[in-house]
Design a protein around this motif. Structure first.
Motif, PDB file in Angstrom:
ATOM      1  N   UNK A 276      26.283  42.156 -24.075  1.00  0.00           N
ATOM      2  CA  UNK A 276      27.441  42.185 -25.087  1.00  0.00           C
ATOM      3  C   UNK A 276      28.691  42.236 -24.099  1.00  0.00           C
ATOM      4  N   UNK A 277      28.804  43.007 -22.958  1.00  0.00           N
ATOM      5  CA  UNK A 277      29.582  42.979 -22.023  1.00  0.00           C
ATOM      6  C   UNK A 277      30.096  41.730 -21.350  1.00  0.00           C
ATOM      7  N   UNK A 278      28.926  40.902 -21.067  1.00  0.00           N
ATOM      8  CA  UNK A 278      29.008  39.724 -20.347  1.00  0.00           C
ATOM      9  C   UNK A 278      29.881  38.796 -21.368  1.00  0.00           C
ATOM     10  N   UNK A 279      29.370  38.720 -22.647  1.00  0.00           N
ATOM     11  CA  UNK A 279      29.690  37.749 -23.679  1.00  0.00           C
ATOM     12  C   UNK A 279      31.254  37.934 -24.125  1.00  0.00           C
ATOM     13  N   UNK A 280      31.589  39.307 -24.184  1.00  0.00           N
ATOM     14  CA  UNK A 280      32.923  39.842 -24.534  1.00  0.00           C
ATOM     15  C   UNK A 280      34.032  39.311 -23.327  1.00  0.00           C
ATOM     16  N   UNK A 281      33.337  39.254 -22.147  1.00  0.00           N
ATOM     17  CA  UNK A 281      33.949  38.999 -20.925  1.00  0.00           C
ATOM     18  C   UNK A 281      34.457  37.345 -21.107  1.00  0.00           C
ATOM     19  N   UNK A 282      33.271  36.508 -21.409  1.00  0.00           N
ATOM     20  CA  UNK A 282      33.657  35.127 -21.547  1.00  0.00           C
ATOM     21  C   UNK A 282      34.679  34.765 -22.638  1.00  0.00           C
TER      22      UNK A 282
ATOM     23  N   UNK B 249      47.836  38.251 -28.419  1.00  0.00           N
ATOM     24  CA  UNK B 249      49.087  37.795 -28.242  1.00  0.00           C
ATOM     25  C   UNK B 249      50.071  38.412 -29.478  1.00  0.00           C
ATOM     26  N   UNK B 250      49.393  38.219 -30.683  1.00  0.00           N
ATOM     27  CA  UNK B 250      49.922  38.604 -31.950  1.00  0.00           C
ATOM     28  C   UNK B 250      49.740  40.040 -32.341  1.00  0.00           C
ATOM     29  N   UNK B 251      49.265  40.852 -31.364  1.00  0.00           N
ATOM     30  CA  UNK B 251      49.048  42.270 -31.485  1.00  0.00           C
ATOM     31  C   UNK B 251      48.085  42.622 -32.289  1.00  0.00           C
ATOM     32  N   UNK B 252      46.959  41.684 -32.346  1.00  0.00           N
ATOM     33  CA  UNK B 252      45.740  42.024 -33.364  1.00  0.00           C
ATOM     34  C   UNK B 252      44.730  42.460 -32.373  1.00  0.00           C
TER      35      UNK B 252
ATOM     36  N   UNK C  11      37.535  31.845 -27.157  1.00  0.00           N
ATOM     37  CA  UNK C  11      38.304  32.591 -26.167  1.00  0.00           C
ATOM     38  C   UNK C  11      39.976  32.386 -26.437  1.00  0.00           C
ATOM     39  N   UNK C  12      40.298  31.235 -26.546  1.00  0.00           N
ATOM     40  CA  UNK C  12      41.574  30.772 -26.976  1.00  0.00           C
ATOM     41  C   UNK C  12      41.963  31.406 -28.020  1.00  0.00           C
TER      42      UNK C  12
END
Length: 118
Positions: free
Chosen positions: A96-102, A80-83, A72-73
């Motif tokens: 997939x949505x739940x994991x992407x949120x985590x 923040x780097x624009x990627x 997550x970090x």
């Protein structure tokens, strides 16, 4: 919530048909839709058959497979780097949505999942 759920069932096998040396075929059971008995399987030459009907539900097991430490970090640092960060998965859309949120890839899993459905 991004968890895996397994159903656990049981069936009492006849010991005279399924002895200690019986070799169960756990790979081809999807091809047995028209087989309803041990005798039927024997007639059709199917080896390793076992019943897949009449099972008794014993319970459900939920498995939590958390993302790796600090993913997550790392995603936030990349953003923040624009990627642009994307996730490729074979999971169901809601999972997939739940994991992407985590892991901070998306900010609202319900909104993203509804978008995918539409």
């Amino acid at each position: 919530m991004g968890e895996r759920v397994l159903a656990v069932a049981r069936y009492n096998l006849e010991p005279e048909l399924y002895g200690m040396d019986y070799q169960f075929d756990t790979k081809n059971w999807k091809q047995w839709s028209d087989v309803n008995s041990f005798e039927d399987a024997q007639k059709k030459g199917i080896k390793g058959w076992f019943p897949m009907q009449g099972l008794t539900l014993v319970g459900l097991v939920s498995l939590n497979d958390p993302p790796r430490h600090k993913v997550d970090h790392s995603v936030l640092m990349c953003k923040k780097a624009g990627i642009k960060v994307i996730m490729v998965t074979g999971d169901q859309p809601a999972t997939a949505a739940a994991i992407a949120y985590k892991v901070n890839i998306i900010s609202d899993p319900k909104m993203e999942y509804n978008y995918l459905v539409e």
